[in-house]
Design an enzyme around this catalytic site. Sequence first.
Site, short mmCIF file in Angstrom:
data_model
loop_
_atom_site.label_atom_id
_atom_site.label_comp_id
_atom_site.label_asym_id
_atom_site.label_seq_id
_atom_site.Cartn_x
_atom_site.Cartn_y
_atom_site.Cartn_z
N ASP A 104 51.63 40.03 41.50
CA ASP A 104 51.98 41.33 40.91
C ASP A 104 53.31 41.89 41.42
OD1 ASP A 104 49.40 41.17 39.77
OD2 ASP A 104 48.51 42.23 41.47
N GLU A 154 46.32 45.69 31.36
CA GLU A 154 46.93 46.00 32.65
C GLU A 154 48.43 45.74 32.65
OE1 GLU A 154 44.59 43.26 34.86
OE2 GLU A 154 45.65 41.52 34.09
O1 FUB Z 1 46.17 41.51 40.99
C1 FUB Z 1 45.03 42.08 40.44
C2 FUB Z 1 45.24 42.38 39.02
O2 FUB Z 1 45.47 41.17 38.33
C3 FUB Z 1 46.47 43.19 38.77
O3 FUB Z 1 46.29 44.52 39.03
C4 FUB Z 1 46.73 42.82 37.37
O4 FUB Z 1 47.93 43.18 36.86
C5 FUB Z 1 46.52 41.35 37.44
O5 FUB Z 1 47.63 40.67 37.94
#
Ligand code: FUB
Length: 436
Positions: free
Chosen positions: A35, A198
């Site tokens: 991330d 996300e």
């Molecule tokens: O790293 C955990 C989660 O997975 C992140 O918050 C998302 O964006 C995805 O990468």
Amino acid sequence: MKRFCYSLIFIISLVFLTNFVLAQNPLIYEQFSADPTARVFEGKIYIYCSHDIIGGQGRGRANWFVMEDYHVYSSENLTDWTDHGVILTQTQVPWLGRESYDMWAPDCVEKNGKYYFYFPTGGRIGVAIADKPYGPYKPEPQPINGVRGIDPGIIIDDDGSAYLFYSDLMCVKLKDNMLEIDSQPQQIANLPRKGLREGPFPFKRNGIYYLSYPHVQNNTERLEYATASSPMGPYEWKGVIMDESSSGCWTNHHSVVEYKGQWYLFYHDKDLSPNFDKNRSIKADYLYFNDDGTIQKVIPTHRGVGISSAQKEIQIDRYSEISKEGASIDFLDPNVTKKGWKTTLSANDSWIRYNKVDFGQNQKSVSVQALSDSGSSIEIRIDKIDGQLLAKVDIAKNSDWSEAKASISGSTTGIHDLIVIHKDANPISIDWVKFE
Ligand code: FUB
């Protein structure tokens, strides 16, 4: 007392501050990293990322995303990265009240000389503040009121107004204090809903507002983007920045940044954990805009970005081009992936190219860390397969890794592509190449 604790953690982190040389993808080998949000502060590039660990046995949920803290990395040349250590752990977050192991994708922005680190945990988004990009960060006593979600991405507009994007393209204006919301959260309209969860990342270039985000069109997340003429839209879908990964890694969290006149895409994949896509590693590649502001698709590379010094170990397995026949890449030790990879050249005239090596002034010799059961030979050239021959290196028969050395003929200065060509039928494995 609390202040003392933050300072102590910061000082302990500084003791572990490490400098390591990795010009290639993935950027970090010492631990998993995911991330990545890259930001430019004080003339350097900083990466705020999450930190995957292996879960279970009292540390989060087995076989899932497990993250308990954040590191920040910085670089001036995108080749040499400094790990500034842990900038925040879950146990420091006053409002969390439990070990949630879900310190997911963060962001960091600067306003009026303060650095605001936004992080999701426990379904809320918190803020920690520092005077320097690398901390020490002090978390606020409460998460942002009125916001529930993950993956904060912030844009501060030219007039100083800040907007927080998060989760499945939710957006809210922030107050001047960067800690409270100044509007009702709303979902950005006209963009895909299905397959959207996300990782929204807003940025601005030449007066155009870009919103890039991961979206599952088929099987795993690909990176798409939309543009608008104001931060909260309306946005128009524009295209795909990066296709689904061929590795099968389900997530791909990213950021886009300009540094010293060049744009970059930071993203992640599961390079160091081929069998488990919740232990990820951050990567970077060049990103280019067309004249009309649209973004050219980024093809992930092993080579990544930055210029490698000829005098440091060049990991040619992070190649920029490789011959179609007789060349392959494997882990040095599949059980300890952080040791990295090796190149095996098994056919006569098979080759590998590693771009952007800075030869500086003339180099006198070349060393190759290699292994060949039956003895073998390679040529070191520059720029083209039939480019200037720097050296012919004979590798003695050896069942263990050993360093072979040869003198350089002629002179080479400046930046060139390095080409290693196999000149034998006996296979050879190469760990690295280095000049002196
Ligand atoms: O790293 C955990 C989660 O997975 C992140 O918050 C998302 O964006 C995805 O990468």
